[in-house]
Write a protein that holds these residues in place. Structure first.
Motif, PDB file in Angstrom:
ATOM      1  N   LEU A 134      44.437  14.122   9.462  1.00 55.24           N
ATOM      2  CA  LEU A 134      43.941  15.136   8.536  1.00 55.24           C
ATOM      3  C   LEU A 134      44.998  16.147   8.137  1.00 55.24           C
ATOM      4  O   LEU A 134      44.887  16.814   7.113  1.00 55.24           O
ATOM      5  N   ILE A 135      46.048  16.283   8.965  1.00 59.83           N
ATOM      6  CA  ILE A 135      47.099  17.258   8.675  1.00 59.83           C
ATOM      7  C   ILE A 135      48.362  16.814   9.398  1.00 59.83           C
ATOM      8  O   ILE A 135      48.293  16.128  10.427  1.00 59.83           O
ATOM      9  N   ASP A 136      49.509  17.168   8.876  1.00 61.04           N
ATOM     10  CA  ASP A 136      50.780  16.910   9.545  1.00 61.04           C
ATOM     11  C   ASP A 136      51.303  18.221  10.111  1.00 61.04           C
ATOM     12  O   ASP A 136      51.300  19.242   9.431  1.00 61.04           O
ATOM     13  N   GLY A 137      51.732  18.200  11.362  1.00 60.73           N
ATOM     14  CA  GLY A 137      52.275  19.408  11.961  1.00 60.73           C
ATOM     15  C   GLY A 137      51.217  20.345  12.501  1.00 60.73           C
ATOM     16  O   GLY A 137      51.277  21.556  12.281  1.00 60.73           O
ATOM     17  N   ALA A 138      50.212  19.807  13.198  1.00 57.85           N
ATOM     18  CA  ALA A 138      49.165  20.645  13.771  1.00 57.85           C
ATOM     19  C   ALA A 138      49.695  21.443  14.960  1.00 57.85           C
ATOM     20  O   ALA A 138      50.693  21.078  15.580  1.00 57.85           O
ATOM     21  N   ALA A 139      49.006  22.534  15.274  1.00 57.84           N
ATOM     22  CA  ALA A 139      49.382  23.370  16.420  1.00 57.84           C
ATOM     23  C   ALA A 139      48.119  23.908  17.069  1.00 57.84           C
ATOM     24  O   ALA A 139      47.052  23.960  16.446  1.00 57.84           O
ATOM     25  N   ALA A 140      48.242  24.272  18.339  1.00 55.58           N
ATOM     26  CA  ALA A 140      47.101  24.824  19.057  1.00 55.58           C
ATOM     27  C   ALA A 140      46.605  26.088  18.360  1.00 55.58           C
ATOM     28  O   ALA A 140      47.383  26.828  17.751  1.00 55.58           O
ATOM     29  N   ALA A 141      45.309  26.309  18.428  1.00 55.80           N
ATOM     30  CA  ALA A 141      44.632  27.487  17.869  1.00 55.80           C
ATOM     31  C   ALA A 141      44.417  27.398  16.365  1.00 55.80           C
ATOM     32  O   ALA A 141      43.819  28.291  15.772  1.00 55.80           O
ATOM     33  N   GLN A 142      44.906  26.339  15.723  1.00 55.16           N
ATOM     34  CA  GLN A 142      44.575  26.149  14.313  1.00 55.16           C
ATOM     35  C   GLN A 142      43.137  25.644  14.200  1.00 55.16           C
ATOM     36  O   GLN A 142      42.655  24.915  15.058  1.00 55.16           O
ATOM     37  N   SER A 143      42.447  26.020  13.126  1.00 52.89           N
ATOM     38  CA  SER A 143      41.089  25.521  12.881  1.00 52.89           C
ATOM     39  C   SER A 143      40.989  25.091  11.424  1.00 52.89           C
ATOM     40  O   SER A 143      41.700  25.601  10.556  1.00 52.89           O
ATOM     41  N   TYR A 144      40.078  24.129  11.168  1.00 47.64           N
ATOM     42  CA  TYR A 144      40.041  23.477   9.868  1.00 47.64           C
ATOM     43  C   TYR A 144      38.610  23.277   9.378  1.00 47.64           C
ATOM     44  O   TYR A 144      37.683  23.087  10.155  1.00 47.64           O
ATOM     45  N   SER A 145      38.463  23.265   8.059  1.00 44.39           N
ATOM     46  CA  SER A 145      37.231  22.839   7.399  1.00 44.39           C
ATOM     47  C   SER A 145      37.630  21.935   6.245  1.00 44.39           C
ATOM     48  O   SER A 145      38.674  22.133   5.617  1.00 44.39           O
TER      49      SER A 145
END
Length: 221
Positions: free
Chosen positions: A142-153
Motif C-alpha cells: 500500500l505504501i513504500d517506505g513505511a515507518a512505525a506510528a504512521q497511520s493510513y486510510s
C-alpha cells in the motif's frame, strides 16, 4: 382502451404488442385465445410485470457487503469464503497502523492458502520527504517506505481479469501527517479461484495496533 396493433414483419399473431390512445403499451405472451399481459407500461412511466423479467445470456448482478473488521493485536486480518461469482472486490480501510516498520499490504489466495510470491507491479508515495517507488513482490503493497506510528486510510480494488488472474490498484492518505501513496499490479493465483484476502505487513511480525475498520464489498454475477 382503444388499441393500435403493431405487427412485426412475418409475425403470425398480431395481438402480442399493442399501444393504446391513452399512451399505454402492452406486451402479451401465450397462445392465441389465452394470452396474458406480460408487461404493461403506462403513459406516466409506470410498469406492471407478470412474473420475473429475464433475458437469456444476462446474469443477475450480485452485491455482498461485509461488515468492517476492527481487530487489533494480530499480525494479519483475513477475509475468507469469498464467493466464486465475485468479479470486483473493494476493500476500504480507516486509521490503520502497524507496530513496526513493516510495509502494509494485501495478499490474495485460493483454497490452497494465501499466496506470498508472484505479485507484479509498482507502488509509489509522495510525502514531505519527497517521492519514492518500489516494485511489488510478496503482496499488493500500500505504501513504500513505511515507518512505525504512521497511520493510513484508503481503499484497494481487485478486478478479476480471467479465472486465475487479478488486477489490483489502491490509493491511501496518511492520517498522522501529510502524505499519499498509490499502487497498481497483478497476481495470478495457482490454481484459483480467489476465495480469501489478507491484510498484513511484509515482515510478518508487525502487529496491527490501530484499526478504524477494514470493510469489503463484493460485486459479481
Amino acid at each position: 382502451m382503444t388499441a393500435t396493433t403493431l405487427t412485426a414483419s412475418g409475425a403470425s399473431d398480431s395481438s402480442a404488442l399493442s399501444s393504446g390512445n391513452d399512451g399505454t403499451l402492452v406486451i402479451q405472451t401465450g397462445p392465441s385465445g389465452g394470452k396474458v399481459n406480460a408487461l404493461t407500461l403506462d403513459a406516466a412511466g409506470g410498469a406492471a410485470l407478470l412474473g420475473a423479467l429475464t433475458q437469456a445470456g444476462i446474469a443477475t448482478p450480485k452485491i455482498l457487503v461485509v461488515a468492517p473488521n476492527t481487530a487489533t493485536g494480530g499480525t494479519f486480518i483475513d477475509f475468507t469464503s469469498i464467493p466464486s461469482w465475485v468479479y470486483i472486490a473493494l476493500f476500504s480501510f480507516s486509521g490503520l497502523s502497524l507496530s513496526g516498520i513493516g510495509t502494509p499490504m494485501f495478499q490474495i489466495g485460493d483454497a490452497g492458502g494465501v499466496e506470498t510470491a508472484g505479485y507484479s507491479g509498482s507502488v509509489g508515495r509522495i510525502s514531505g520527504g519527497g517521492a519514492a517507488q518500489a516494485a511489488l513482490s510478496t503482496g499488493f503493497s500500500l505504501i513504500d517506505g513505511a515507518a512505525a506510528a504512521q497511520s493510513y486510510s484508503g481503499c484497494l480494488r481487485l478486478i478479476r481479469m480471467n479465472s486465475t488472474t487479478w488486477q489490483a490498484d489502491s490509493n491511501l492518505g496518511r492520517t498522522d501527517a501529510a502524505g499519499a501513496a498509490f499502487m497498481a499490479g497483478t497476481k495470478a493465483l495457482s490454481p484459483g479461484p480467489l476465495d480469501r484476502v489478507r491484510f498484513t505487513a511484509d515482515n510478518g511480525t508487525d502487529t496491527i495496533d490501530l484499526n478504524g475498520g477494514i470493510s469489503a464489498i463484493y460485486i459479481g454475477f
